[in-house]
Design a protein around this motif. Sequence first.
Motif, mmCIF file in Angstrom:
data_model
loop_
_atom_site.group_PDB
_atom_site.id
_atom_site.type_symbol
_atom_site.label_atom_id
_atom_site.label_comp_id
_atom_site.label_asym_id
_atom_site.label_seq_id
_atom_site.Cartn_x
_atom_site.Cartn_y
_atom_site.Cartn_z
ATOM 1 N N SER A 6 0.861 -1.313 0.086
ATOM 2 C CA SER A 6 0.119 0.252 0.108
ATOM 3 C C SER A 6 0.928 1.198 -0.157
ATOM 4 O O SER A 6 2.210 1.290 0.247
ATOM 5 C CB SER A 6 -0.882 -0.203 1.496
ATOM 6 N N GLY A 7 0.267 2.375 -0.158
ATOM 7 C CA GLY A 7 0.856 3.617 0.023
ATOM 8 C C GLY A 7 1.255 4.445 -1.406
ATOM 9 O O GLY A 7 1.672 5.548 -1.470
ATOM 10 N N GLY A 8 0.713 3.854 -2.418
ATOM 11 C CA GLY A 8 1.081 4.340 -3.787
ATOM 12 C C GLY A 8 0.278 5.691 -3.977
ATOM 13 O O GLY A 8 -0.915 5.976 -3.212
ATOM 14 N N GLY A 9 0.366 6.392 -4.911
ATOM 15 C CA GLY A 9 -0.630 7.555 -5.296
ATOM 16 C C GLY A 9 0.011 8.336 -6.469
ATOM 17 O O GLY A 9 1.087 8.271 -6.790
ATOM 18 N N LEU A 10 -0.385 9.690 -6.241
ATOM 19 C CA LEU A 10 -0.108 10.831 -7.110
ATOM 20 C C LEU A 10 0.676 11.658 -6.424
ATOM 21 O O LEU A 10 0.007 12.398 -5.364
ATOM 22 C CB LEU A 10 -1.238 11.511 -7.925
ATOM 23 N N VAL A 11 1.728 12.062 -6.874
ATOM 24 C CA VAL A 11 2.591 13.237 -6.188
ATOM 25 C C VAL A 11 3.314 14.032 -7.244
ATOM 26 O O VAL A 11 3.618 13.325 -8.291
ATOM 27 C CB VAL A 11 3.506 12.470 -5.263
ATOM 28 N N GLN A 12 3.603 15.104 -6.866
ATOM 29 C CA GLN A 12 4.363 15.993 -7.949
ATOM 30 C C GLN A 12 5.708 15.764 -7.558
ATOM 31 O O GLN A 12 6.374 15.160 -6.639
ATOM 32 C CB GLN A 12 4.354 17.622 -7.540
ATOM 33 N N ALA A 13 6.542 16.119 -8.686
ATOM 34 C CA ALA A 13 7.921 15.924 -8.733
ATOM 35 C C ALA A 13 8.771 16.641 -7.581
ATOM 36 O O ALA A 13 8.397 17.830 -7.397
ATOM 37 C CB ALA A 13 8.787 16.420 -10.046
#
Length: 125
Positions: A6-13
């Motif tokens: 778990s723990g994935g997602g969308l993040v900015q550079a």
Amino acid sequence: VQLQASGGGLVQAGGSLRLSCVASGVTFSNYAVGWFRRLPGQEREFVAAVSWSGAKTYYRESVRGRFTISRDNDNNTGNLQMNGLRPEDTAVYYCVADNSFMKWPPLEVEEWNYWGQGTLVTVSS
């Protein structure tokens, strides 16, 4: 052996994410834990691994200094702290475990017998 990532997602550079992998059905402290990833359109590649005791770690060169692998044997959990994320880190990340290796570090897909489901990490530019 069952592994739940778990723990994935969308993040900015430049941002951070922390992936976790909870193991069940096994004496976790007897197993090395690792992470692989599959970039879009590519084969799975090794990211990082930590030995059963936590004494040995290894990272692919492109993540060294940005990612940190750790483990908590009391809670049957392996973690991958990812800092300074880049768009090229975008991938599905898989946690892996095994307790029998011919060599260290075990960099090949075939060297790991137990795989969790993937968790998607997307890094936007």
